[in-house]
Design an enzyme around this catalytic site. Structure first.
Site, PDB file in Angstrom:
ATOM      1  N   ARG A  52     -16.127  12.759  14.058  1.00 28.82           N
ATOM      2  CA  ARG A  52     -16.673  11.535  13.551  1.00 28.82           C
ATOM      3  C   ARG A  52     -17.150  10.588  14.866  1.00 28.82           C
ATOM      4  NH1 ARG A  52     -11.879   9.451   9.367  1.00 28.82           N
ATOM      5  NH2 ARG A  52     -12.789  10.884   7.559  1.00 28.82           N
ATOM      6  N   GLY A 112       0.974  -1.063  -0.070  1.00 26.33           N
ATOM      7  CA  GLY A 112       0.067  -0.217   0.067  1.00 26.33           C
ATOM      8  C   GLY A 112       0.641   1.189  -0.036  1.00 26.33           C
TER       9      GLY A 112
END
Lengths: 272, 647, 257
Positions: free
Chosen positions: B337, B42
């Protein structure tokens, strides 16, 4: 590998060759069609046109052009065949339930239309250029009568060194040719396939040389469609008109009525 | 367990610079003698593998997907932060540092975060040079937006596909090195264990997922960049293959696992549609800029909506509870969040949830459409609305969107020092797999920044430093013939055999689902002592059941997704318990970790800085022995601890 | 109320690369129309496992349409009937009760089947490895705003870079041509000023690798564009053709280093 070799070996290189030779043939086809259509202007015009084609350039140059055209066809076909073989190799197995989403019928049948066109071109050259198709050997005496007619320009017979200049009776050859129903049928079918071939090919050739984008793709696709239809109609109208009896033989080679007797004389002297 | 964070001396702003100067260097001609193993491709792994290979090291890179380009970094939508201050709106390295520490609820290590903020600018330069097509203004300069409630516009983005473009940038750099032969890429290979020689990480054992072959790979250093463990909850926004195996196996070999209870729940995901669901889809947080979040005021109305007897548009204004606006008047629908997620859960727990499952609240654009016109809304969120309609079949222009929180990111991970080295010398951990930069909560657009910072600008230095310290004489000395490799390989083989031979009746997916259910219900958005204690017991029981009733079809020597999942679920089973233990230990509420016992009177999270300003690090002690807790105190020299308030 | 459907799934089963492979037919009951296509396959897998059979192997990962891992031809169309949608984002509401769905792997010589629906797509990686990069060593970059790039060019590069490398273009092409894939990367990098230095080299190398890996040629029919889940246009192929012609032209006179 030399750069030219790598270019020719690559799939894109061969596609570009196909596009360029295709362009040559596309332009040729248009010229050829415009030439043919002159048959509607009278026998003398089409005959004079044929004469001009043969005499405007020296024989060597004429052959040069012919070879160039044949070579274009050859390269076009060579590229198509080798690419097709490569493509078959790359996709040995298809789908059980194969579905086409957006590819046009003409784009998927380029090989079919191309092969039939090739067969037609071979016949067509044998028929009208080499003139050796059995029972249609127009160069042989008696197949079309007369096979040579005087060249007429601006309503007058063209004279050279006191003799009338003679030319092949193209008008009668075409009419005679297209009076044969299967010739006309083959011709119309072939030009129909040519139309299909062009509706994909004309736009596609811009794609292959990289001169196309979404905007111009739409425009070029339309141009190709119009081009294809114009070519189809332009060619197909001649056999149709012939079959319908609109185009007729003209043994005088299109000489004006006033000069018919003179022409008869000339022919006579010639025969003597 | 030695938790020396190795933070360099000197003022905060000078630490990284002076540390770089003090590092051991490896002569360019000697670098080719070293082999470095990178697990994961990644942002962190891919960038590290490419950068180390550029420097001249031989790199072996492993990924479980069929190509390094598929790593889950690719799914990040929003953007990447950098303290470029291109907008002249007062951003700076220090402000980004401050925001990140504060956003992480004061549970991150100052020096690491500062370095992150410091190299953030270089990341943007690097990515642009690599050809990442960031959004630009008409003048040709880079565009920025404000993201995740930040007061400055510091987020760079490439449409809604920033993660994809950044990953493809790293992938292309990696690809170049693969093409040059400097990186040997192993696709469809899964790391199953780490091999230690004389205490140092010297290799890994991997399974070729196509042939089933288990092979040994030796290296002078091992970089683990294998992402987060969100899939321990079964349903998350993570990719299906994301797993904790590499990290957990390293933990079992002596790497400390830090703060596993810090898990981020993202408030705007598409609700679960039923028990056949495999994956949750995130909708960009930006929707909350115009959408109003509400639930029906009473349970009766909610019930009617659930049963399809009442159209939500017909619910009168007075019967709607815009709970975020009510509870947090100043931040309203833009509350962070963790806070928004909990509020949604509260409404649903109260029986006021919508969607067929009762697990959903509305995100309503009716007023925004009335105010700005449908066209304006379409311009802003057109693609998101389309995506929503594609998945749910509902048209959000006509019926309000439904959303529900979902596990999204995990801040915890393997413990690393300032050099990103774990407690196993020679084993480095980058990206989401480590714990270092986000504290207890990650801010939007910071994950990409951290992954690339680690991969491009930190690991290439610190791994080199480690190799330099080991000396060139040690380079490439340990080979796979070392008995340690045979020993670990035998462990791996016997574990595979064990999984294959249980011969029970229940599939790995079914066990995974049951584990996820325990985790979500008892260790999800809100945790209590009781729920966690229960969770630990239930997980232990489930684990016993797993090892006696698992059914793995197929065989071990070919592509077998069932076996792959079985191995991963086995590790999740062990890891889930550590996560719960960590949550149980942390008797406070901070960031993504909310303990219901520790909240203010009006339901806000209550941190306990006196007792819990430390990193909780777990050490493996044996299969049937609870892990040991170690603490790395968090010392704040540059930032004053304060309570986050969004009222 | 959620609607459900009963389906017949006709799916390609192949044990490994060497196996001949054949279709198998399975019945599935009560599939929710809200399920995604891959969730339907998950259910099929669970059903097969319960019966002691091996589940159908298929590639998948992110399940949000961006990683490019999922790869299957559904009723003759790669990624299925919805345009601009990957198989993982396809939902069952686009199918109807009683339908037979045929699922096949990507078909192309360079993509051998590994198992069932899983194919090997490493040739796409090899194309990138041969030139699909802009060389910029970490640490060597100038300031990101030092080189302004017109918005139009940046947007165009982004259109091209949206490719997810799934290989649907190859799968949809009757010639198994990788032109759309290759051209998207070439167009992305060649159009940006950063990518100009390696432009000719990149184009030549990538095309050579593409041909060498056994992909077919382009016949400009556009099935790739129709199948592409990111709607990458044929323009990219024209771009590649143009850049390739230019590069070869230059190469003819003076070899491109």
């Amino acid at each position: 590998m030399c750069s030219l070799c790598s270019f020719i070996k690559s799939t894109i290189g061969r596609k570009i060759l196909m596009a360029l030779t295709g362009l040559v043939l596309v332009l040729f086809v248009m010229g050829h069609m415009l030439g043919n259509l002159q048959i509607f202007l009278g026998a003398e015009v089409i005959n004079a046109y044929a004469y001009k084609l043969h005499h405007l350039l020296p024989a060597a140059a004429l052959w040069g052009i012919r070879i160039f055209l044949l070579a274009s066809i050859a390269v076009h076909i060579w590229a198509a065949v080798t690419l097709t073989l490569d493509n078959r190799k790359a996709r040995p197995e298809g789908y059980d339930s194969d579905k086409v989403v957006q590819a046009s019928y003409s784009s998927r049948t380029m090989r079919m239309s191309g092969i039939i066109l090739l067969a037609f071109i071979v016949f067509h050259i044998a028929h009208f250029t080499v003139r050796n198709v059995p029972s249609m050997q127009y160069n042989e005496p008696g197949v079309i009568e007369p096979s040579e007619v005087p060249l007429v320009k601006h309503g007058e017979v063209v004279m050279k060194n006191g003799h009338a200049v003679m030319t092949f009776n193209v008008n009668d050859m075409m009419v005679a040719g297209f009076k044969v129903w299967w010739v006309s049928a083959f011709y119309i079918i072939a030009t129909g396939l040519l139309c299909m071939h062009l509706t994909h090919g004309v736009s596609s050739m811009f794609q292959s040389v990289g001169l196309r984008n979404s905007l111009w793709r739409k425009r070029l696709d339309r141009v190709a469609l119009v081009y294809g239809w114009v070519v189809f109609l332009g060619f197909a109208i001649i056999p149709i008109a012939t079959m319908a009896g609109l185009l007729k033989k003209d043994p005088t080679g299109g000489l004006p009525v006033a000069s018919v007797s003179a022409a008869a004389e000339i022919t006579e002297t010639l025969h003597k | 367990m030695n938790l020396d964070s190795k933070i360099p001396e000197g003022p905060l702003a000078q630490k990284w610079t002076s540390h770089k100067f003090n590092m051991k260097l490896v002569n360019p001609a000697n670098r080719r003698k070293y082999n470095v193993i990178v697990v994961g491709s990644g942002l962190a792994g891919g960038a590290a593998a490419a950068s180390l290979a550029e420097q001249g090291y031989n790199v072996s890179c492993f990924c479980y997907q069929d190509s390094p380009r598929r790593a889950h970094s690719i799914a990040a939508q929003g953007g990447i932060n950098a303290s470029k201050n291109y907008q002249n709106d007062g951003d700076s390295v220090h402000r980004l540092f401050y925001d990140t520490v504060k956003g992480g609820d004061y549970r991150a290590r100052e020096a690491n975060v500062y370095r992150l903020a410091e190299v953030s600018s270089d990341i943007i330069d690097q990515c642009v040079a690599n050809g990442v097509p960031f959004a630009r203004e008409y003048g040709g300069l880079l565009a920025n937006r404000s993201f995740g409630g930040a007061q400055v516009s510091r987020t760079f983005y490439a449409r809604g596909q920033t993660g994809q473009q950044l990953l493809l940038g790293a992938y292309s750099a990696l690809s170049k090195q693969i093409g040059l032969g400097k990186v040997k890429m192993y696709n469809r290979h899964e790391m199953l264990d780490v091999v230690k020689v004389d205490g140092h990480a010297k290799g890994i054992i991997v399974r070729n997922m196509v042939t089933g072959e288990v092979t040994r790979h030796a290296g002078d250093a091992v970089v683990v960049a294998t992402g987060g463990y969100g899939n321990v909850f079964f349903l998350s926004t993570n990719a299906q293959g994301c797993n904790v195996t590499a990290a957990h196996r390293a933990y079992r070999r002596g790497a400390g696992m830090a703060n596993p209870c810090y898990t981020q729940i993202h408030p705007t995901c598409i609700p679960v549609h039923g028990d056949q669901q495999s994956k949750l889809t995130l909708m960009s947080e930006s929707l909350r800029n115009d959408g109003r979040v509400w639930a029906p005021k009473d349970q009766e109305t909610a019930k009617k909506i659930r049963e399809g007897k009442l159209n939500p548009n017909d619910v009168a204004e007075d019967d709607r509870d815009y709970y975020l606006e009510r509870k947090y008047p100043s931040f309203g629908n833009l509350a962070p969040r963790d806070i928004s997620s909990r509020a949604a859960k509260e409404a649903c727990d109260d029986g006021r949830g919508v969607a067929t499952t009762g697990l959903g609240v509305f995100l309503d654009f009716r007023d925004a459409i009335k105010r700005d016109g449908q066209k304006a809304i379409e311009e802003r969120y057109g693609n998101l609305f389309e995506m929503y309609q594609c998945i749910t079949g509902d048209n959000p222009y006509e019926t309000p969107m439904m959303i529900f929180p979902a596990v999204h990111y995990t801040m915890g991970g393997l413990w690393v020092d300032y050099n990103l080295q774990s407690t196993i010398p020679g084993m480095f951990v980058g990206g989401e797999a480590n714990f270092s930069d986000h504290g207890a909560n990650r801010l939007g657009a910071s994950a990409l920044m951290q992954g690339l910072a680690d991969g491009y600008f930190v690991l290439p230095y610190t791994v080199g430093n480690y190799l330099g310290e080991q000396g060139v004489a040690a380079a490439g000395q340990v080979t796979t013939d070392h008995p340690a490799f045979a020993e670990v390989e035998a462990d791996v083989q016997s574990r595979i055999q064990k999984l294959m031979s249980i011969g029970g009746t229940e599939s790995p997916r079914s066990f995974h689902k049951r584990l996820g259910n325990i985790m979500w219900e008892k260790c999800g958005m809100s945790r209590t002592k009781e729920s966690l204690t229960e969770a630990i017991e239930e997980i232990q029981a489930l684990r016993r059941e797993f090892w006696s009733n698992l059914k793995v079809v197929g065989d071990a020597d070919s592509l077998n997704p069932e076996l792959e999942r079985a191995g991963r679920v086995a590790d999740f089973m062990e890891f889930g318990e550590i996560l719960c233990r960590d949550a149980l230990m942390r008797e406070e509420s901070c960031g993504g970790h909310f303990r219901a016992e520790h909240q203010t009177d009006d339901g806000e999270a209550m941190r306990d800085d006196d007792k819990f300003a430390f990193v909780g690090v777990w050490e493996y002690k044996g299969d049937d022995v609870p892990p040991a807790l170690h603490k790395e105190p968090l010392v704040y020299e540059n930032i004053k601890l304060a309570t986050r308030s969004y009222k | 109320m959620e609607k459900t459907m009963n389906l017949t799934i006709r799916v390609w089963r192949q044990k490994n690369r060497l196996d001949v492979g054949k279709f198998a037919e399975y019945k599935l009951a009560d599939i929710s129309e809200d399920s995604s296509f891959l969730e339907m396959l998950d259910i099929l897998s669970e059903q097969l496992v319960a019966d002691g059979h091996e589940p159908v192997a298929f590639d998948h990962d992110c399940r949000e349409g961006i990683c490019g891992m999922c790869s299957m031809t559904i009723n003759g169309i790669p990624h299925g009937p919805e345009s601009g949608t990957t198989a993982c984002q396809l939902h069952m509401r686009h199918f109807h009760d009683g339908q037979t769905i045929t699922i096949e792997p990507w078909r192309a010589k360079p993509f051998p089947v590994i198992k069932d629906l899983v194919v090997d797509r490493t040739p796409l990686d090899k194309i990138i490895q041969s030139g699909g990069f802009i060389t910029a060593r970490a640490g060597s970059a100038v300031d990101a705003n030092a080189m302004p790039i017109a918005k139009g060019i940046a947007d165009y590069a982004m259109d091209a870079a949206a490719c997810i490398g799934c290989g649907a273009c190859v799968a949809a092409c009757p010639n198994a041509s990788a032109m759309l894939f290759t051209s998207a990367k070439v167009a992305h990098m060649n159009s940006l000023p950063q990518g100009k230095a390696e432009k000719d080299r990149r184009t030549l190398a990538m095309v050579t690798t593409m041909d060498g890996e056994g992909f077919g040629g382009c016949t400009n029919i556009g099935e790739c564009e129709a199948a592409c889940p990111k709607s990458i246009p044929l323009d990219m192929i024209a771009h590649l053709n143009r850049d390739y012609a230019t590069a070869q032209f230059k190469n003819f006179f003076k070899p491109v280093a």
